[in-house]
Design an enzyme around this catalytic site. Structure first.
Site, short mmCIF file in Angstrom:
data_model
loop_
_atom_site.label_atom_id
_atom_site.label_comp_id
_atom_site.label_asym_id
_atom_site.label_seq_id
_atom_site.Cartn_x
_atom_site.Cartn_y
_atom_site.Cartn_z
CG HIS B 49 38.57 48.15 70.63
ND1 HIS B 49 39.69 48.87 70.29
CD2 HIS B 49 38.59 48.05 71.98
CE1 HIS B 49 40.35 49.19 71.39
NE2 HIS B 49 39.71 48.71 72.43
CE LYS B 114 41.56 62.86 70.47
NZ LYS B 114 40.37 63.57 70.04
#
Ligand code: SF4
Lengths: 278, 195
Positions: B49, B114
């Site tokens: 990222h 998650k």
């Protein structure tokens, strides 16, 4: 006087690292089964069964239970009558290096300034405790950071008392939500000072799962915490049900008259640890 | 057990979905839906990222076009010889929150990890008609059987944090945030009030 060689320590740590990544201890497996049996939410029940299946696959296929094979803590209990032939710290580090390389475990440790991966999963964090006698015990606790990151420590004022500590502990677990992969094992250290509380919270995770504290008032506190967490928590992986926490272990230590340190170490359902006596 | 046919994990009803998503599929999903994903997805976590956004800052092209794709937050463990991949469970998504809106702006249609997302991410998802799914945390060994092939896409030097392309079969997940802005984690009752 007993002699333990550095080579033996390296070999032992290598084995512990690989075994911990693949095989859960019977106590946590039993706890997952018990959680499944009392679970009220059908989805959570399914997920608990998936986790049991995961443990089975990991063990049979020699694949890590979880891709996050963690940053390693090694607790050494060293008898004063034991002579280590060689460098204890270096021997442990080498064992971790070999275990992570040869066991195909993920190297998850990086330099904190550059964030460059060290490529070896080193260094491990080592705690050595001396005791009388000839025992040389190594306890290996690799920990993923989904759960470690949700841990906390607070220096409460004594006026907050144990009720204040309970609120902080429950809040820490409930606010963690699904992030640390519940159902959790929660380690709590109350008292001592800043680092003592944190160390107790980590180390008490290694108590056989669900065995209550030997101190009766502390055992009652553990019960109370477990009940509240499972009442207020959001269940298995945050997807519902009554199993947010499998066990709460609390350790205590006398503290300063002005202080009430409380540390909470959160451990995920993938509660991996191994130990050996050399 | 065949590695090519991932075992069915659940007694519950699952929607079987192809990746990348066909038109209209994402909008038809609701928070709480259980899905089996089959097809192509991309992976990335913290370093991927950071680097994707650095490329955008420099006005450069990304190594892949993320439009219409699913990005899975995972840092796999290494494959043993003869295996496709090691354990491949999700990592915690909030660490990607500060980067995600920029990738959604490029047309990324779904993310999977998650844990809950930040408000800005949820707003960006709603703006773009994107969704967020949770994979089953700590089930990395099981999930490895749902991965048919792995290809390195970029950032090899980031080790487990590199970007990969996975072909998956019946990879189980739960829809957490749908296009209408619902959040399954928020809908879940506490242990007190089973949902
Ligand atoms: S919290 Fe535990 S089970 Fe979940 S991803 Fe991290 S190490 Fe794995």
């Amino acid at each position: 006087m007993k002699t333990v060689t550095a080579a033996r320590i390296t070999e032992a740590v290598r084995g512990l690292a690989i075994a911990a990544a693949h095989d859960l201890e019977p106590d946590i497996l039993d706890a997952l089964v018990a959680a499944r049996d009392r679970e009220t939410s059908p989805l959570a029940r399914n997920v608990l069964e998936l986790l049991m299946r995961n443990a089975d696959i990991a063990s049979r296929d020699e694949i890590p239970l979880c891709q996050d094979t963690g940053i390693c803590t090694v607790f050494v209990t060293l008898g004063q009558e034991v002579h280590i032939a060689g460098d204890l710290g270096a021997a442990i580090q080498e064992g971790v290096r070999q275990g992570y390389e040869e066991g195909f475990l993920r190297k998850s440790v990086c330099d904190v300034m550059t964030r460059n991966n060290t490529g070896t999963n080193l260094p491990a964090v080592i705690h050595v405790e001396l005791e009388p006698g000839e025992r040389c015990r190594l306890r290996f606790l690799p920990k993923g950071c989904g759960s470690e990151n949700m841990s906390g420590l607070k220096m409460l004022p004594p006026a907050a008392g144990i009720p204040g500590a309970v609120d902080y502990i429950v809040e820490t677990v409930v606010n963690a939500g699904p992030n640390p992969c519940p159902p959790l094992v929660v380690g709590v250290g109350i008292g001592g000072n800043f680092e003592k509380a944190a160390l107790m919270a980590k180390k008490v995770l290694l108590r056989p799962l669900g065995r209550p504290s030997e101190r009766e008032d502390v055992a009652r506190l553990e019960e109370q915490l477990l009940t509240r967490m499972n009442r207020e928590g959001r269940g298995v992986l945050g997807l519902g049900g009554c199993n947010t926490v499998l066990a709460v272990h609390v350790d205590t230590f006398p503290t300063h008259i002005a202080s009430l340190p409380v540390a909470v170490n959160i451990q995920c359902h993938s509660h991996r640890h191994k130990e050996v006596d050399l | 057990m065949s590695l090519l046919r991932a075992p069915s994990a659940f007694a519950a009803d699952f929607k079987e979905l192809a990746l990348p998503f066909a038109d209209g599929v994402v909008a038809s999903l609701r928070a709480g839906d259980l899905v089996y994903l089959s097809g192509t997805l991309y992976t990335g976590r913290d370093q991927t990222h950071r680097r994707l956004c650095a490329l955008l800052d420099q006005g450069k092209d990304l190594p892949v076009d993320l439009a219409g794709q699913l990005l899975y937050y995972v840092g796999p463990s290494p494959a043993r010889p003869g295996r496709v991949i090691g354990a491949v469970g999700p990592t915690t998504s909030y660490r990607m929150d500060s980067y995600t809106p920029r990738l959604l702006d490029l047309g990324l249609l779904a993310t999977m990890g998650k844990g809950a997302r930040s408000l800005p991410v949820r707003e960006a998802m709603q703006r773009h008609g994107a969704i967020y799914l949770a994979a089953f945390g700590g089930a990395g060994a099981f999930l490895s059987r749902c991965v048919l092939s792995v290809e390195l896409v970029a950032f090899a030097d980031a080790g487990p944090e590199a970007m990969f392309r996975f072909e998956v079969l019946n990879f189980p997940a739960v829809v957490i945030n749908d296009v209408a802005g619902r959040d399954f984690y928020e809908q879940i009752g506490t242990g007190d009030t089973p949902s």
